[in-house]
Design a protein around this motif. Structure first.
Motif, PDB file in Angstrom:
ATOM      1  N   THR A   1      -7.334  24.569  -3.294  1.00  0.00           N
ATOM      2  CA  THR A   1      -6.893  24.366  -1.901  1.00  0.00           C
ATOM      3  C   THR A   1      -5.985  23.145  -1.762  1.00  0.00           C
ATOM      4  O   THR A   1      -5.680  22.736  -0.652  1.00  0.00           O
ATOM      5  N   ASP A   2      -5.581  22.572  -2.882  1.00  0.00           N
ATOM      6  CA  ASP A   2      -4.810  21.335  -2.869  1.00  0.00           C
ATOM      7  C   ASP A   2      -3.384  21.574  -2.371  1.00  0.00           C
ATOM      8  O   ASP A   2      -2.640  22.362  -2.958  1.00  0.00           O
ATOM      9  N   LYS A   3      -3.006  20.925  -1.274  1.00  0.00           N
ATOM     10  CA  LYS A   3      -1.638  21.051  -0.778  1.00  0.00           C
ATOM     11  C   LYS A   3      -1.237  19.754  -0.081  1.00  0.00           C
ATOM     12  O   LYS A   3      -2.073  18.994   0.408  1.00  0.00           O
ATOM     13  N   ASN A   4       0.074  19.502  -0.053  1.00  0.00           N
ATOM     14  CA  ASN A   4       0.621  18.303   0.566  1.00  0.00           C
ATOM     15  C   ASN A   4       1.984  18.609   1.173  1.00  0.00           C
ATOM     16  O   ASN A   4       2.682  19.519   0.741  1.00  0.00           O
ATOM     17  N   TYR A   5       2.355  17.805   2.163  1.00  0.00           N
ATOM     18  CA  TYR A   5       3.731  17.854   2.657  1.00  0.00           C
ATOM     19  C   TYR A   5       4.646  17.234   1.600  1.00  0.00           C
ATOM     20  O   TYR A   5       4.419  16.119   1.139  1.00  0.00           O
ATOM     21  N   ARG A   6       5.692  17.952   1.225  1.00  0.00           N
ATOM     22  CA  ARG A   6       6.652  17.418   0.260  1.00  0.00           C
ATOM     23  C   ARG A   6       8.106  17.589   0.725  1.00  0.00           C
ATOM     24  O   ARG A   6       8.988  16.916   0.222  1.00  0.00           O
ATOM     25  N   LEU A   7       8.359  18.487   1.659  1.00  0.00           N
ATOM     26  CA  LEU A   7       9.711  18.739   2.164  1.00  0.00           C
ATOM     27  C   LEU A   7       9.673  18.649   3.680  1.00  0.00           C
ATOM     28  O   LEU A   7       8.859  19.306   4.330  1.00  0.00           O
ATOM     29  N   PHE A   8      10.552  17.801   4.252  1.00  0.00           N
ATOM     30  CA  PHE A   8      10.523  17.623   5.707  1.00  0.00           C
ATOM     31  C   PHE A   8      11.805  16.977   6.206  1.00  0.00           C
ATOM     32  O   PHE A   8      12.603  16.443   5.418  1.00  0.00           O
ATOM     33  N   ARG A   9      11.983  17.053   7.519  1.00  0.00           N
ATOM     34  CA  ARG A   9      13.100  16.371   8.152  1.00  0.00           C
ATOM     35  C   ARG A   9      12.704  14.931   8.463  1.00  0.00           C
ATOM     36  O   ARG A   9      11.700  14.679   9.141  1.00  0.00           O
TER      37      ARG A   9
ATOM     38  N   ASN B   1       0.865  -1.179   0.000  1.00  0.00           N
ATOM     39  CA  ASN B   1       0.000   0.000   0.000  1.00  0.00           C
ATOM     40  C   ASN B   1       0.902   1.230   0.000  1.00  0.00           C
ATOM     41  O   ASN B   1       2.121   1.121   0.145  1.00  0.00           O
ATOM     42  N   PHE B   2       0.299   2.403  -0.170  1.00  0.00           N
ATOM     43  CA  PHE B   2       1.090   3.626  -0.314  1.00  0.00           C
ATOM     44  C   PHE B   2       1.876   3.968   0.946  1.00  0.00           C
ATOM     45  O   PHE B   2       3.042   4.369   0.874  1.00  0.00           O
ATOM     46  N   THR B   3       1.257   3.807   2.096  1.00  0.00           N
ATOM     47  CA  THR B   3       1.945   4.135   3.342  1.00  0.00           C
ATOM     48  C   THR B   3       3.133   3.215   3.579  1.00  0.00           C
ATOM     49  O   THR B   3       4.230   3.673   3.943  1.00  0.00           O
ATOM     50  N   ASP B   4       2.947   1.928   3.350  1.00  0.00           N
ATOM     51  CA  ASP B   4       4.036   0.963   3.529  1.00  0.00           C
ATOM     52  C   ASP B   4       5.189   1.274   2.576  1.00  0.00           C
ATOM     53  O   ASP B   4       6.354   1.292   2.982  1.00  0.00           O
ATOM     54  N   GLN B   5       4.869   1.546   1.304  1.00  0.00           N
ATOM     55  CA  GLN B   5       5.916   1.783   0.312  1.00  0.00           C
ATOM     56  C   GLN B   5       6.654   3.091   0.578  1.00  0.00           C
ATOM     57  O   GLN B   5       7.881   3.170   0.450  1.00  0.00           O
ATOM     58  N   LYS B   6       5.909   4.122   0.971  1.00  0.00           N
ATOM     59  CA  LYS B   6       6.562   5.407   1.237  1.00  0.00           C
ATOM     60  C   LYS B   6       7.381   5.369   2.521  1.00  0.00           C
ATOM     61  O   LYS B   6       8.439   6.002   2.613  1.00  0.00           O
TER      62      LYS B   6
ATOM     63  N   LYS C   1      11.881  13.885  12.023  1.00  0.00           N
ATOM     64  CA  LYS C   1      10.765  14.522  12.720  1.00  0.00           C
ATOM     65  C   LYS C   1       9.398  14.114  12.165  1.00  0.00           C
ATOM     66  O   LYS C   1       8.385  14.730  12.514  1.00  0.00           O
ATOM     67  N   VAL C   2       9.357  13.097  11.321  1.00  0.00           N
ATOM     68  CA  VAL C   2       8.084  12.713  10.707  1.00  0.00           C
ATOM     69  C   VAL C   2       7.911  11.197  10.689  1.00  0.00           C
ATOM     70  O   VAL C   2       8.864  10.438  10.836  1.00  0.00           O
ATOM     71  N   ALA C   3       6.660  10.784  10.473  1.00  0.00           N
ATOM     72  CA  ALA C   3       6.340   9.370  10.240  1.00  0.00           C
ATOM     73  C   ALA C   3       4.991   9.312   9.533  1.00  0.00           C
ATOM     74  O   ALA C   3       4.108  10.157   9.779  1.00  0.00           O
ATOM     75  N   PHE C   4       4.816   8.349   8.651  1.00  0.00           N
ATOM     76  CA  PHE C   4       3.540   8.161   7.984  1.00  0.00           C
ATOM     77  C   PHE C   4       2.582   7.414   8.916  1.00  0.00           C
ATOM     78  O   PHE C   4       2.953   6.416   9.534  1.00  0.00           O
ATOM     79  N   ALA C   5       1.354   7.909   9.024  1.00  0.00           N
ATOM     80  CA  ALA C   5       0.348   7.282   9.886  1.00  0.00           C
ATOM     81  C   ALA C   5       0.044   5.878   9.377  1.00  0.00           C
ATOM     82  O   ALA C   5      -0.295   5.686   8.208  1.00  0.00           O
ATOM     83  N   LYS C   6       0.157   4.888  10.250  1.00  0.00           N
ATOM     84  CA  LYS C   6       0.032   3.488   9.841  1.00  0.00           C
ATOM     85  C   LYS C   6      -1.395   3.077   9.505  1.00  0.00           C
ATOM     86  O   LYS C   6      -1.609   2.078   8.813  1.00  0.00           O
TER      87      LYS C   6
ATOM     88  N   GLU D   1      -2.089   8.869   2.053  1.00  0.00           N
ATOM     89  CA  GLU D   1      -1.278   8.713   3.259  1.00  0.00           C
ATOM     90  C   GLU D   1      -1.115  10.033   4.007  1.00  0.00           C
ATOM     91  O   GLU D   1      -1.072  11.103   3.405  1.00  0.00           O
ATOM     92  N   THR D   2      -1.039   9.929   5.317  1.00  0.00           N
ATOM     93  CA  THR D   2      -0.953  11.099   6.190  1.00  0.00           C
ATOM     94  C   THR D   2       0.412  11.149   6.866  1.00  0.00           C
ATOM     95  O   THR D   2       0.873  10.145   7.415  1.00  0.00           O
ATOM     96  N   LEU D   3       1.056  12.297   6.824  1.00  0.00           N
ATOM     97  CA  LEU D   3       2.360  12.478   7.455  1.00  0.00           C
ATOM     98  C   LEU D   3       2.171  13.138   8.812  1.00  0.00           C
ATOM     99  O   LEU D   3       1.622  14.233   8.911  1.00  0.00           O
ATOM    100  N   ASN D   4       2.598  12.463   9.862  1.00  0.00           N
ATOM    101  CA  ASN D   4       2.585  13.044  11.202  1.00  0.00           C
ATOM    102  C   ASN D   4       3.904  13.768  11.438  1.00  0.00           C
ATOM    103  O   ASN D   4       4.972  13.189  11.242  1.00  0.00           O
TER     104      ASN D   4
END
Length: 270
Positions: free
Chosen positions: A131-139, A64-69, A142-147, A153-156
């Motif tokens: 209004t379309d926006k996404n996280y694309r740049l991050f440390r 799935n997308f979260t697992d692959q990312k 300091k992040v993790a994809f919500a399982k 997919e959601t980035l915490n």
């Protein structure tokens, strides 16, 4: 905390992205490394990536997308990560803003990107894209994809986020069948996610939810102002909802009639 000359890893996941991936990769060559996780593409995507001098490509089955990312994120050598979809392209102005941002000593740990949605080679101004926006740049640290999310997919993020000024170009709509295939796939995966969360199929939702989705995109989010493009996009989004509930009904039926464990059924469906 940070200083000049910060290194950055660029990440992408792919499956049959030829016609998209070339522009995406070329817009990322300023990165210190480019890592692509490919799900065994059959259209020449893997061969293109394998022969690109700047790209490290890894083949891995898609669950799935979260697992692959999440897997791709673990491959990054640097803390600053630029994570794009294969149909997204950075403009030169956005490239400069990214480099300036990570070398500015910023205390923010993640950045939203607004996107310019392209219908073939024409801009879409409304249809929800405003209004379309996404996280694309991050440390990375300091992040993790919500399982619990396997699609969209959601980035915490730990700490503060910011927003870049320059928009990312999103070439999501190459042709009708391509975009329809993406939306229907998302719908089926959303059904797996729903069943895992204990949500159930109902005929009322099968009827009402797609109508609401179309109304939301075409009327409330002004898709009618995009003319034919807005009509097509609103219709396909509504079709995705239909596919979601049809797939959810099929999964519920299988869990009732099959002797296989639910986990096995869900893994097979994915």
């Amino acid at each position: 905390m940070n200083g000049p000359n910060e290194k950055i890893s660029a990440l992408i996941i792919t499956y049959n992205e030829i016609g998209y991936i070339e522009k995406c990769i070329e817009s990322m060559v300023f990165a210190d490394e480019i890592v692509v996780v490919d799900s065994y593409s059959t259209d020449g995507t893997f061969e293109y990536l394998e022969n690109h001098p700047k790209v490290k490509v890894i083949q891995r089955p898609f669950e799935n997308f979260t697992d692959q990312k999440s897997f791709a994120l673990r491959q990054a050598s640097n803390d600053w990560v630029l994570f794009l979809d294969a149909d997204e392209v950075l403009t030169p102005k956005l490239q400069n803003e990214i480099q300036h941002t990570i070398n500015s000593g910023t205390q923010k740990n993640a950045f939203w990107f607004y996107r310019t949605f392209m219908f073939k080679d024409e801009k879409v101004f409304f249809s929800g894209c405003q209004t379309d926006k996404n996280y694309r740049l991050f440390r990375k640290s300091k992040v993790a994809f919500a399982k619990d999310k396997i699609v969209h997919e959601t980035l915490n993020v730990i700490g503060e986020s910011g927003t870049l000024k320059t928009k990312l170009i999103h070439y999501s709509y190459k042709d009708y069948s391509d975009f329809k295939g993406k939306i229907l796939k998302y719908g089926r995966m959303k059904a797996i996610e729903s069943l895992r969360k204990g949500r159930r199929f109902s005929y009322a939702k099968l009827v009402i939810k797609p109508i609401w989705k179309f109304f939301n995109y075409y009327i409330i989010r002004l898709g009618l102002l995009d003319g034919f493009k807005g009509l097509v996009l609103s219709y396909i989004h509504a079709r995705g909802v239909v596919e979601h509930y049809k797939a959810l009904k099929a999964l519920e039926t299988e869990t009732r009639t099959s002797t296989a464990p639910i986990k096995t059924i869900l893994e097979r469906a994915a």
